[in-house]
Design an enzyme around this catalytic site. Structure first.
Site, PDB file in Angstrom:
ATOM      1  N   ASP A   1      46.085  27.631  41.338  1.00  0.00           N
ATOM      2  CA  ASP A   1      44.721  27.148  41.573  1.00  0.00           C
ATOM      3  C   ASP A   1      44.186  26.189  40.403  1.00  0.00           C
ATOM      4  O   ASP A   1      44.796  26.179  39.176  1.00  0.00           O
ATOM      5  CB  ASP A   1      43.576  28.032  41.955  1.00  0.00           C
ATOM      6  CG  ASP A   1      43.640  29.342  41.167  1.00  0.00           C
ATOM      7  OD1 ASP A   1      43.959  29.121  39.896  1.00  0.00           O
ATOM      8  OD2 ASP A   1      43.004  30.253  41.669  1.00  0.00           O
TER       9      ASP A   1
ATOM     10  N   ASN B   1      35.378  40.097  43.746  1.00  0.00           N
ATOM     11  CA  ASN B   1      35.330  40.058  45.609  1.00  0.00           C
ATOM     12  C   ASN B   1      36.586  40.297  46.188  1.00  0.00           C
ATOM     13  O   ASN B   1      36.579  40.057  47.405  1.00  0.00           O
ATOM     14  CB  ASN B   1      34.514  38.864  45.821  1.00  0.00           C
ATOM     15  CG  ASN B   1      35.405  37.635  45.504  1.00  0.00           C
ATOM     16  OD1 ASN B   1      36.441  37.526  44.988  1.00  0.00           O
ATOM     17  ND2 ASN B   1      34.627  36.424  45.722  1.00  0.00           N
TER      18      ASN B   1
ATOM     19  N   HIS C   1      39.201  38.363  46.022  1.00  0.00           N
ATOM     20  CA  HIS C   1      40.107  36.835  45.922  1.00  0.00           C
ATOM     21  C   HIS C   1      41.423  37.176  45.360  1.00  0.00           C
ATOM     22  O   HIS C   1      41.489  37.820  44.355  1.00  0.00           O
ATOM     23  CB  HIS C   1      39.345  35.958  45.743  1.00  0.00           C
ATOM     24  CG  HIS C   1      39.141  35.469  44.132  1.00  0.00           C
ATOM     25  ND1 HIS C   1      37.729  34.675  44.013  1.00  0.00           N
ATOM     26  CD2 HIS C   1      39.752  36.071  43.257  1.00  0.00           C
ATOM     27  CE1 HIS C   1      37.923  34.760  42.652  1.00  0.00           C
ATOM     28  NE2 HIS C   1      39.015  35.486  42.042  1.00  0.00           N
TER      29      HIS C   1
ATOM     30  N   GLU D   1      39.163  32.891  48.885  1.00  0.00           N
ATOM     31  CA  GLU D   1      37.726  33.794  48.699  1.00  0.00           C
ATOM     32  C   GLU D   1      37.512  34.548  50.065  1.00  0.00           C
ATOM     33  O   GLU D   1      38.138  33.991  51.164  1.00  0.00           O
ATOM     34  CB  GLU D   1      36.371  32.758  48.560  1.00  0.00           C
ATOM     35  CG  GLU D   1      36.435  31.908  47.246  1.00  0.00           C
ATOM     36  CD  GLU D   1      35.986  32.783  46.022  1.00  0.00           C
ATOM     37  OE1 GLU D   1      36.412  34.095  46.052  1.00  0.00           O
ATOM     38  OE2 GLU D   1      35.225  32.249  45.253  1.00  0.00           O
TER      39      GLU D   1
HETATM   40  P1  PGA Z   1      39.673  37.545  35.837  1.00  0.00           P
HETATM   41  O1  PGA Z   1      39.946  36.772  36.994  1.00  0.00           O
HETATM   42  O2  PGA Z   1      41.221  37.945  35.200  1.00  0.00           O
HETATM   43  O3  PGA Z   1      39.135  36.615  34.829  1.00  0.00           O
HETATM   44  O4  PGA Z   1      39.158  38.613  35.867  1.00  0.00           O
HETATM   45  C1  PGA Z   1      40.853  37.458  38.242  1.00  0.00           C
HETATM   46  C2  PGA Z   1      40.673  36.609  39.260  1.00  0.00           C
HETATM   47  O5  PGA Z   1      39.644  35.765  39.686  1.00  0.00           O
HETATM   48  O6  PGA Z   1      41.729  36.299  40.031  1.00  0.00           O
END
Ligand code: PGA
Length: 241
Positions: A67, A135, A137, A142
């Site tokens: 992304d 959450n 995702h 999302e």
């Molecule tokens: P993070 O993000 O490794 O910074 O916790 C993970 C994600 O949002 O997929």
């Protein structure tokens, strides 16, 4: 999906790096699906060390990132292209021309279609590395009733993701509200998926993904339907299982 629990994030990173090494040894021109965020950083550090020691070779590897924010130039310090260069690509023997991050500039819908076509042209993703959002995702897919959208798409970030990522910007208001994200189809088509989760903050999302129903309201739950997906967790992330 299979779930593996390690004592701490160093051991998770070690396990993930060994999977990369084994897959690359078996197929030197592996198509990697790569992720940004805090979680994969220790894995990338191990890959850099293995590459420096001649134990892993990226010279023929290709990569596609999950992304990118809409509207950020690749040179912006919070962009995911910048992150990948600084955290991994600048330090390993991968050909930068073979590394791909979706572009959040210009006609993003067209970029999204072109990204899927490029991955298909490359033969699909062999090894997809994932983190998981608080959450649930994966990528920037999302939680919402349409989260299981197949194709790479432009997505609107939830307040919780904006808040979680604000640490990488001067202030929360600077976090882009939209991103371009590999779709669930791109992730599910990967031949192998490894999802890393570390820390207590991920425990609920991990629990829901592993034990709950498959639902677009918890996008990582779709990985239960993947035939070759492994969750590599530290004890804290696994603490609610
Ligand atoms: P993070 O993000 O490794 O910074 O916790 C993970 C994600 O949002 O997929």
């Amino acid at each position: 999906m299979q779930v593996y629990v390690y004592r701490n994030e160093e051991q998770v990173a070690q396990a993930a790096a060994m999977i990369f090494a084994a897959e690359l040894a078996a197929k030197p021109n592996l198509v990697l699906g790569l992720a940004t965020g805090t979680t994969p950083i220790p894995t990338y550090q191990r890959l850099i060390a293995l590459n420096r020691d001649g134990l892993i070779d990226f010279s023929q590897a290709r990569s596609y990132n999950l992304d990118e924010y809409v509207g950020l130039e690749p040179g912006h310090p919070a962009s995911y292209r910048y992150f990948m260069n600084v955290k991994l690509f600048d330090h390993i023997n991968i050909d930068k021309a073979n590394t791909h991050v979706p572009s959040g500039l210009g006609d993003v819908k067209k970029n999204a279609d072109a990204y899927d076509a490029a991955i298909e042209e490359a033969g699909g993703i062999d090894l997809q590395l994932l983190g998981i959002g608080h959450n649930g995702h994966i990528g920037f897919n999302e939680p919402n009733p349409r989260a299981f959208i197949y194709k790479t798409n432009v997505v609107t970030l939830t307040p919780s993701t904006i808040q979680a990522n604000a640490r990488l910007f001067d202030k929360e208001a600077d976090v882009p509200r939209q991103a371009i994200s590999l779709g669930i189809g791109g992730i599910m088509n990967a031949r192998r998926v490894i999802l890393l989760a570390t820390g207590r903050g991920k425990a609920q999302a991990v629990r829901d993904a592993v034990k709950g129903d498959i639902t677009p309201l918890l996008p990582a739950s779709i990985l239960k339907a993947h035939r070759n997906a492994q969750f590599l967790l530290d004890e804290e992330a696994a603490s609610l299982l």
